[in-house]
Design a protein around this motif. Sequence first.
Motif, PDB file in Angstrom:
ATOM      1  N   LYS A  86      10.625  50.408 -27.494  1.00 52.11           N
ATOM      2  CA  LYS A  86      11.811  49.683 -27.055  1.00 52.11           C
ATOM      3  C   LYS A  86      12.178  50.059 -25.624  1.00 52.11           C
ATOM      4  CE  LYS A  86      14.043  49.064 -31.576  1.00 52.11           C
ATOM      5  NZ  LYS A  86      15.255  49.378 -32.385  1.00 52.11           N
ATOM      6  N   ILE A  87      11.976  51.335 -25.296  1.00 51.35           N
ATOM      7  CA  ILE A  87      12.319  51.803 -23.949  1.00 51.35           C
ATOM      8  C   ILE A  87      11.469  51.100 -22.904  1.00 51.35           C
ATOM      9  CG2 ILE A  87      12.236  53.789 -22.386  1.00 51.35           C
ATOM     10  CD1 ILE A  87      13.080  55.531 -24.760  1.00 51.35           C
ATOM     11  N   ALA A  88      10.149  51.066 -23.130  1.00 53.16           N
ATOM     12  CA  ALA A  88       9.247  50.434 -22.163  1.00 53.16           C
ATOM     13  C   ALA A  88       9.537  48.943 -22.040  1.00 53.16           C
ATOM     14  CB  ALA A  88       7.799  50.669 -22.568  1.00 53.16           C
ATOM     15  N   LEU A  89       9.806  48.283 -23.146  1.00 49.15           N
ATOM     16  CA  LEU A  89      10.143  46.855 -23.096  1.00 49.15           C
ATOM     17  C   LEU A  89      11.422  46.632 -22.294  1.00 49.15           C
ATOM     18  CD1 LEU A  89       9.295  45.908 -26.795  1.00 49.15           C
ATOM     19  CD2 LEU A  89       8.113  45.053 -24.756  1.00 49.15           C
ATOM     20  N   GLY A  90      12.375  47.557 -22.402  1.00 46.87           N
ATOM     21  CA  GLY A  90      13.594  47.479 -21.611  1.00 46.87           C
ATOM     22  C   GLY A  90      13.329  47.664 -20.130  1.00 46.87           C
ATOM     23  N   TRP A  91      12.424  48.589 -19.818  1.00 46.34           N
ATOM     24  CA  TRP A  91      12.055  48.813 -18.416  1.00 46.34           C
ATOM     25  C   TRP A  91      11.409  47.564 -17.818  1.00 46.34           C
ATOM     26  CZ3 TRP A  91       9.515  54.397 -18.301  1.00 46.34           C
ATOM     27  CH2 TRP A  91      10.519  55.340 -18.543  1.00 46.34           C
ATOM     28  N   ILE A  92      10.597  46.877 -18.611  1.00 47.03           N
ATOM     29  CA  ILE A  92       9.966  45.647 -18.123  1.00 47.03           C
ATOM     30  C   ILE A  92      11.034  44.615 -17.797  1.00 47.03           C
ATOM     31  CG2 ILE A  92       8.464  43.710 -18.734  1.00 47.03           C
ATOM     32  CD1 ILE A  92       6.890  46.261 -18.298  1.00 47.03           C
ATOM     33  N   LYS A  93      12.018  44.495 -18.654  1.00 46.07           N
ATOM     34  CA  LYS A  93      13.110  43.547 -18.431  1.00 46.07           C
ATOM     35  C   LYS A  93      13.856  43.873 -17.145  1.00 46.07           C
ATOM     36  CE  LYS A  93      17.166  41.561 -20.735  1.00 46.07           C
ATOM     37  NZ  LYS A  93      18.028  41.604 -21.952  1.00 46.07           N
ATOM     38  N   ASP A  94      14.039  45.173 -16.883  1.00 43.13           N
ATOM     39  CA  ASP A  94      14.739  45.618 -15.669  1.00 43.13           C
ATOM     40  C   ASP A  94      13.840  45.634 -14.435  1.00 43.13           C
ATOM     41  OD1 ASP A  94      16.969  46.006 -17.244  1.00 43.13           O
ATOM     42  OD2 ASP A  94      16.634  48.165 -17.482  1.00 43.13           O
ATOM     43  N   LYS A  95      12.529  45.469 -14.664  1.00 44.23           N
ATOM     44  CA  LYS A  95      11.520  45.551 -13.593  1.00 44.23           C
ATOM     45  C   LYS A  95      11.555  46.913 -12.904  1.00 44.23           C
ATOM     46  CE  LYS A  95      11.699  40.594 -12.650  1.00 44.23           C
ATOM     47  NZ  LYS A  95      11.817  39.538 -11.616  1.00 44.23           N
ATOM     48  N   LYS A  96      11.900  47.943 -13.687  1.00 41.54           N
ATOM     49  CA  LYS A  96      12.051  49.281 -13.132  1.00 41.54           C
ATOM     50  C   LYS A  96      11.787  50.334 -14.201  1.00 41.54           C
ATOM     51  CE  LYS A  96      13.458  52.106  -9.788  1.00 41.54           C
ATOM     52  NZ  LYS A  96      12.757  52.194  -8.483  1.00 41.54           N
ATOM     53  N   ALA A  97      10.921  51.292 -13.900  1.00 39.16           N
ATOM     54  CA  ALA A  97      10.661  52.411 -14.815  1.00 39.16           C
ATOM     55  C   ALA A  97      11.745  53.459 -14.596  1.00 39.16           C
ATOM     56  CB  ALA A  97       9.281  52.998 -14.550  1.00 39.16           C
ATOM     57  N   ARG A  98      12.723  53.507 -15.463  1.00 35.73           N
ATOM     58  CA  ARG A  98      13.881  54.368 -15.267  1.00 35.73           C
ATOM     59  C   ARG A  98      13.631  55.763 -15.850  1.00 35.73           C
ATOM     60  NH1 ARG A  98      17.464  51.301 -12.942  1.00 35.73           N
ATOM     61  NH2 ARG A  98      17.552  49.057 -13.321  1.00 35.73           N
TER      62      ARG A  98
END
Length: 212
Positions: free
Chosen positions: A150-162
């Motif tokens: 879920k975290i990585a999918l969220g990062w994709i949505k944000d276009k940023k590896a947080r």
Amino acid sequence: MAKKPKFYVVWKGRKKGVFSTWDECKEQTNGFDGAVFKSFKTKEAAEKAYNDSSSEYVGKNKKIISSLSKEELELIGDPIEDSIAVDGAWDNTTGLVEYQGIHLKTYEVLFHIGPLEDGTINMVEFLAIVHALALCKQMHSKLPIYSDSKIALGWIKDKKARTNHQPSEKNKKLFEMIARAEKWLENNTFENELLKWETKAWGENPADFGRK
């Protein structure tokens, strides 16, 4: 507590057989076009599987027994067979990370990157999704892509590896890959569906490295 040993069957690779370490398995499969392999908990199970067809053990995505109700399982449904599944791995003793993507229908390994030094599981899960997207873009493919992160999918949505992980000389290459992935997301659009792999309903992500 020490991890229990696993055994690895390679049905298609540079050398076929049963191997007792992941490194031996990886030597036969990493970069080999269409490699087919799987881990087993015992040598006996691995030897039996090796003498059977690989189709009996990979690519079927058999459901596991879970706490989900029949109604919940029906609501989730089955995974889309013609798709890409991606996953990452992190070794907590060495800090090494890697990731791969497979074609769910054929179990063919489409890409495998690593090991890379001093990373986190979220970083490689993120890179795996972007790698799959870029590959699909190159091949003009709209295959859906599954990830269990879920975290990585969220990062994709944000276009940023947080990530809070700190850059170092050891992970310089990994952070360069992250930067390129973020730039790719900023400069490209895609039509591929990004879907959550439902482990509770479908069992382990087929792109998993089998080292849990």
